[in-house]
Design an enzyme around this catalytic site. Structure first.
Site, PDB file in Angstrom:
ATOM      1  N   CYS A   1       1.359   0.684  13.586  1.00 40.62           N
ATOM      2  CA  CYS A   1      -0.091   0.707  13.788  1.00 40.62           C
ATOM      3  C   CYS A   1      -0.406   0.247  15.204  1.00 40.62           C
ATOM      4  O   CYS A   1      -1.333  -0.532  15.425  1.00 40.62           O
ATOM      5  CB  CYS A   1      -0.811  -0.137  12.738  1.00 40.62           C
ATOM      6  SG  CYS A   1      -0.296  -1.862  12.669  1.00 40.62           S
TER       7      CYS A   1
ATOM      8  N   GLY B   1       0.807  -1.213   0.000  1.00 40.25           N
ATOM      9  CA  GLY B   1       0.000   0.000   0.000  1.00 40.25           C
ATOM     10  C   GLY B   1       0.839   1.261   0.000  1.00 40.25           C
ATOM     11  O   GLY B   1       0.600   2.185  -0.774  1.00 40.25           O
ATOM     12  N   LYS B   2       1.829   1.306   0.853  1.00 40.78           N
ATOM     13  CA  LYS B   2       2.666   2.499   0.942  1.00 40.78           C
ATOM     14  C   LYS B   2       3.645   2.570  -0.221  1.00 40.78           C
ATOM     15  O   LYS B   2       3.960   3.651  -0.720  1.00 40.78           O
ATOM     16  CB  LYS B   2       3.376   2.527   2.298  1.00 40.78           C
ATOM     17  CG  LYS B   2       2.374   2.599   3.467  1.00 40.78           C
ATOM     18  CD  LYS B   2       3.055   2.435   4.803  1.00 40.78           C
ATOM     19  CE  LYS B   2       2.034   2.493   5.945  1.00 40.78           C
ATOM     20  NZ  LYS B   2       1.125   1.320   5.941  1.00 40.78           N
TER      21      LYS B   2
END
Length: 459
Positions: free
Chosen positions: A231, A114-115
């Site tokens: 996270c 994703g990043k």
């Protein structure tokens, strides 16, 4: 969802008078988000064509919340690489890093991508993105997501950070360390992490995170910037990790981050970012930004890499391509690939990125763009090459509307029947949806023979 008592006690100490508000969110559904791929289209364009209602994510200009009930993973636009499905808080680290075209960038703990897809799109095809994950199996998903996003200037590796640091010391302008962590901020989205927390907890991850940070600093240029993110809510894994690397590496300094609406500063007002689900629409996240000071104003970053051209081998490669039909296919490109950066290895044709050095000895899953392969003497373009193009980049393209039932059939691997007025002479055709490439087909009479990559098919 039953949360461990020890964890709840820690959250009471962290949140004080807002603890009850946070606890209430633990029973609520997680929000869903997508991040538009600027390598394919811009946010304003997406807002005009989005199949569902969307609203913007404050901290990332390409991020959107999706309405409840939308199914972005089951839409043809997903297969066209127009967006990546990403938890909204996870969009923050890439935005904070601030990648610019032409830079050398490392995503050190990159899977599932994703990043990395965000950082690669921000490079706009210039510079180099090294996307690494220590797990080769996880790195395969990373590679797929980068190729689906149409990112060409990549190296995807599966190495331990220490091994990378031996090759890339002082090399990168920007580094993202989205570290493995205890996952406290994701408990409501992924309840299975609670069991892992009970078995391991933050203390298991602290030495892992510190070793990764130490190696990342080795790979950062003087003047380069590093974002450390997790996270989790654990102070031990967040602020204390930042304090540790600042004490361990005197040349590192903290870059103050200004919180956006709903974001918080860190413990003891440290100028880092904390995201809590009772204050923003998203899960828990921590983001800190650091910079490596120069010893002198004139000190340059270390430049190690330049592609060593092996003339004799390149001549052999080009001769193989000339006899395979590659030149015929290349002639349909609006802008042919730079042959000085083409490499043929084991019958695979790669376009190597600027700054790639063949002397690097690493465990690669991909070096640059896989342009295609030479099978039985004939060139076949790859799925990745289709995704790296725009419709106007190839002279022979066929575009269907999103509502055309043949789009799903194509994604399932079926032959596409052509309607009246739709015809092609024999050869390769770039298949698109609403002008966005999906893959290749070969014209054959009244149909298009499907060449969509089997591993990506609509199931």
């Amino acid at each position: 969802m039953r949360l461990p008592e020890l964890f709840l006690e820690q959250m009471k100490g962290l949140l004080a008078d807002t603890y009850d508000s946070w606890l209430e969110t633990c029973g609520q559904a997680a929000v869903q988000g997508i991040r538009v791929n600027p390598a394919k289209l811009m946010p304003g364009q997406w807002e005009r064509i989005s199949p569902w209602e969307i609203s913007p994510v404050l901290w990332n200009e390409n991020g959107y919340y999706c309405q409840e009930g939308s199914r972005p993973a089951r839409d043809v636009y997903y297969y066209a690489g127009l967006y990546y499905i990403q938890e909204p808080s996870a969009m923050a680290p890439g935005a904070v890093l601030g990648v610019e075209p032409g830079q050398k960038v490392l995503d050190l703990c990159a899977a599932p991508g994703g990043k990395s897809t965000q950082l690669g799109a921000e490079l706009q095809g210039e510079g180099l993105l090294v996307a690494n994950d220590i797990s080769a199996s996880r790195a395969k998903a990373l590679l797929k997501n980068l190729e689906m996003a149409g990112i060409k200037n990549i190296c995807v590796t599966a190495e331990e950070p220490k091994r990378l640091a031996q090759v890339f010391e002082g090399f990168f302008d920007k580094i993202l360390v989205d570290a493995p962590c205890s996952g406290e901020g994701m408990f409501r989205k992924e309840p299975e992490l609670i069991k892992s927390w009970q078995e391991r907890g933050p203390k298991y991850y602290v030495p892992v995170q510190r070793e990764i940070l130490k190696q990342a600093v080795r790979m950062l240029k003087p003047g380069g910037e590093l974002v450390y993110s997790t996270c989790t809510f654990s102070v031990e894994e967040d602020e204390e990790a930042v304090d540790w690397i600042l004490a361990e590496e005197p040349r590192m300094e903290l870059v103050a981050l200004k919180p956006w609406e709903g974001a918080c500063t860190g413990v003891a007002q440290k100028p880092v970012i904390r995201l809590f689900p009772h204050r923003i629409r998203g899960e828990g996240h921590f983001v800190a930004k650091l910079r490596k000071r120069r010893q002198t104003e004139e000190e340059p970053g270390q430049e190690k890499a330049c592609w060593i051209r092996e003339k004799d081998k390149r001549k052999e490669s080009l001769k193989l391509l000339e006899n395979s039909g590659y030149l015929e296919w290349e002639g349909l490109l609006a802008q042919p690939f730079d042959r000085d950066h083409l490499m043929v290895q084991d019958e695979q044709v790669y376009l190597l990125p600027e700054g790639f050095d063949k002397s690097w000895r690493l465990r690669y899953l991909r070096t640059g763009l896989l342009v295609g392969s030479v099978n039985r003497g004939r060139f076949e373009p790859s799925q990745a090459s289709a995704m790296a193009l725009r419709q106007g980049d190839f002279a022979r393209s066929f575009s269907m509307s999103r509502e055309d039932e043949r789009v799903i059939r194509y994604l399932k691997g079926e032959t596409i029947s052509l309607k009246e007025g739709e015809s092609f002479s024999k050869g390769w055709v770039l298949v698109c949806v609403d002008g966005f490439p999906l893959g290749w087909a070969k014209a054959a009479g009244s149909g298009l023979k499907n060449k969509y990559y089997p591993g990506w098919r609509w199931m």
